[in-house]
Design a protein around this motif. Structure first.
Motif, PDB file in Angstrom:
ATOM      1  N   PHE A 243     -34.409 -30.709   5.100  1.00 42.00           N
ATOM      2  CA  PHE A 243     -35.655 -30.137   5.996  1.00 42.00           C
ATOM      3  C   PHE A 243     -34.864 -29.467   7.246  1.00 42.00           C
ATOM      4  O   PHE A 243     -33.996 -30.189   7.788  1.00 42.00           O
TER       5      PHE A 243
ATOM      6  N   PHE B  96     -38.497 -43.042  -1.709  1.00 41.22           N
ATOM      7  CA  PHE B  96     -38.706 -41.630  -1.453  1.00 41.22           C
ATOM      8  C   PHE B  96     -39.077 -40.717  -2.610  1.00 41.22           C
ATOM      9  O   PHE B  96     -38.366 -40.908  -3.659  1.00 41.22           O
ATOM     10  N   TRP B  97     -40.157 -40.222  -2.330  1.00 41.04           N
ATOM     11  CA  TRP B  97     -40.599 -39.374  -3.546  1.00 41.04           C
ATOM     12  C   TRP B  97     -40.888 -37.861  -2.975  1.00 41.04           C
ATOM     13  O   TRP B  97     -41.474 -37.772  -2.038  1.00 41.04           O
ATOM     14  N   HIS B  98     -40.416 -36.835  -3.739  1.00 44.42           N
ATOM     15  CA  HIS B  98     -40.428 -35.784  -3.372  1.00 44.42           C
ATOM     16  C   HIS B  98     -40.617 -34.749  -4.383  1.00 44.42           C
ATOM     17  O   HIS B  98     -39.660 -34.728  -5.462  1.00 44.42           O
ATOM     18  N   ASP B  99     -41.400 -33.742  -4.505  1.00 47.88           N
ATOM     19  CA  ASP B  99     -41.730 -32.747  -5.316  1.00 47.88           C
ATOM     20  C   ASP B  99     -42.013 -33.496  -6.854  1.00 47.88           C
ATOM     21  O   ASP B  99     -41.742 -33.120  -7.939  1.00 47.88           O
TER      22      ASP B  99
ATOM     23  N   LEU C 178     -36.566 -39.334  -5.015  1.00 48.44           N
ATOM     24  CA  LEU C 178     -35.444 -38.677  -4.629  1.00 48.44           C
ATOM     25  C   LEU C 178     -34.121 -39.293  -5.218  1.00 48.44           C
ATOM     26  O   LEU C 178     -33.793 -40.670  -5.227  1.00 48.44           O
TER      27      LEU C 178
ATOM     28  N   PHE D 284     -33.322 -34.515   0.096  1.00 46.96           N
ATOM     29  CA  PHE D 284     -34.223 -33.876   0.600  1.00 46.96           C
ATOM     30  C   PHE D 284     -33.707 -33.188   1.946  1.00 46.96           C
ATOM     31  O   PHE D 284     -33.050 -33.860   2.865  1.00 46.96           O
TER      32      PHE D 284
ATOM     33  N   TYR E  74     -30.735 -45.296   1.671  1.00 49.19           N
ATOM     34  CA  TYR E  74     -30.666 -43.687   1.660  1.00 49.19           C
ATOM     35  C   TYR E  74     -29.800 -43.540   2.958  1.00 49.19           C
ATOM     36  O   TYR E  74     -29.782 -44.383   4.020  1.00 49.19           O
TER      37      TYR E  74
END
Length: 326
Positions: free
Chosen positions: A55, A41-44, A48, A53, A78
């Motif tokens: 939400f 998972f990839w965020h900003d 991750l 993350f 995860y």
């Protein structure tokens, strides 16, 4: 908005969690080469990691969520934590998570440029699904989990190796054994029965839909050469018989001593209802919402396909192979 169903025997809760991970559909393994696909998972702009993350207060797949939290647990795992606005049962939560997993997996397809090495997909680790609603201090929350390990002893001998045979149908049946999804298994194994249906040696078992005289009269009555040609092709179709497909499949199976299948606890005699059910499932596999009868898949189609394969490849008498090991 989707409203969860309620059941008096199934407690409702707003908070659940389940571990998830990315997994490849397959790998390419050949002498001197092995492919491996990995998903993160990839965020900003970063993978991750320590920061989850988070939400919240949104609608996802028609379901109101107060919060969705995705936390990296190390390695490829995860933890997906969900807090629903409306309380729901564990079954309803499982259904929602499966739809979420399916939809997210499909959304990844556009960025997968090398599916040759396996489609990357998101999967839930279902044994870890649990009610995660915060409990008051000192509360004991028993959790029940069951695991099963089965062990089989596969005999290898000179005789068993020398008795092996292979044909394209062998490869098709093996693909069914390797397939993870029930629909894929069904398709591969039913192909073996379809091959039986097309065999010339069984045509004499059935009555043609029209006699030779009736065929001549129909052809003479055709108004144009094109219509006559199409009608002639239709009349020559070997499947155009007075018996329906289910009747013919049942007759063929009985002809090669596959009139019943044995399971651990009982013997199941084949009948028209079972044959109709198998054919209907085969025809409906691609339809929206169509499901596979898992009991028929494993206890009926699996041994039938074994017996049919044995007949088609002339390995041993099919009644012995198909009906002794399930």
């Amino acid at each position: 908005m989707i409203t969860p169903s309620a059941s008096s025997s199934d407690p409702l809760s707003t908070c659940y969690e389940v571990p998830v991970r990315f997994a490849p559909s397959h790998a390419i393994a050949r002498p001197g080469f092995l492919s491996h696909r990995k998903g993160l998972f990839w965020h900003d702009g970063v993978a991750l990691g320590a920061k989850p993350f988070d939400f919240g207060d949104a609608d996802v797949l028609g379901t109101a969520l107060r919060r969705l939290l995705l936390t990296h647990q190390g390695g490829d795992k995860y933890l997906l934590s969900l807090e629903f606005v409306a309380a729901r049962s564990l079954q309803d939560t499982e259904d929602f998570i499966q739809r979420l997993i399916d939809a997210f997996t499909v959304s990844m397809a556009g960025n997968q440029r090398d599916p040759w090495y396996g489609n990357l997909l998101l999967e839930a680790l279902w044994p870890g699904l649990r009610d995660s609603t915060p409990k008051p201090p000192g509360t004991i929350s028993p959790e029940i989990s069951t695991a099963m390990t089965s062990e089989e002893f596969i005999v290898v001998s000179e005789a068993s190796l020398q008795a092996l045979s292979w044909s394209p149908l062998t490869a098709i049946f093996a693909e069914g054994m390797r397939a993870a999804q029930p629909k894929s298994k069904f398709l591969f194994w039913f192909v073996i029965l379809e091959e039986l249906e097309s065999r010339d040696e069984f045509k004499a078992l059935f009555d043609p839909l029209f006699s030779a005289d009736e065929k001549n009269h129909l052809l003479q009555a055709s108004l144009s050469a094109g219509a006559r040609q199409r009608l002639e092709q239709l009349l020559k179709n070997p499947s155009a018989t007075q018996q329906g497909r289910a009747e013919k499949l049942l007759a063929i199976l009985k002809q090669i001593d596959l009139g019943e299948v044995k399971r651990l606890d009982k013997t199941i005699p084949l009948d028209l209802a079972i044959c109709r059910s198998l054919i209907k499932q085969r025809n409906n596999i691609a339809h929206k919402g169509a499901m596979i009868d898992l009991d028929q898949l494993y206890t009926v189609l699996f041994p039938l396909a074994q017996g049919a394969l044995a007949y088609l490849t002339n390995v041993i008498r099919p009644a012995i192979l198909a009906l002794t090991h399930f």
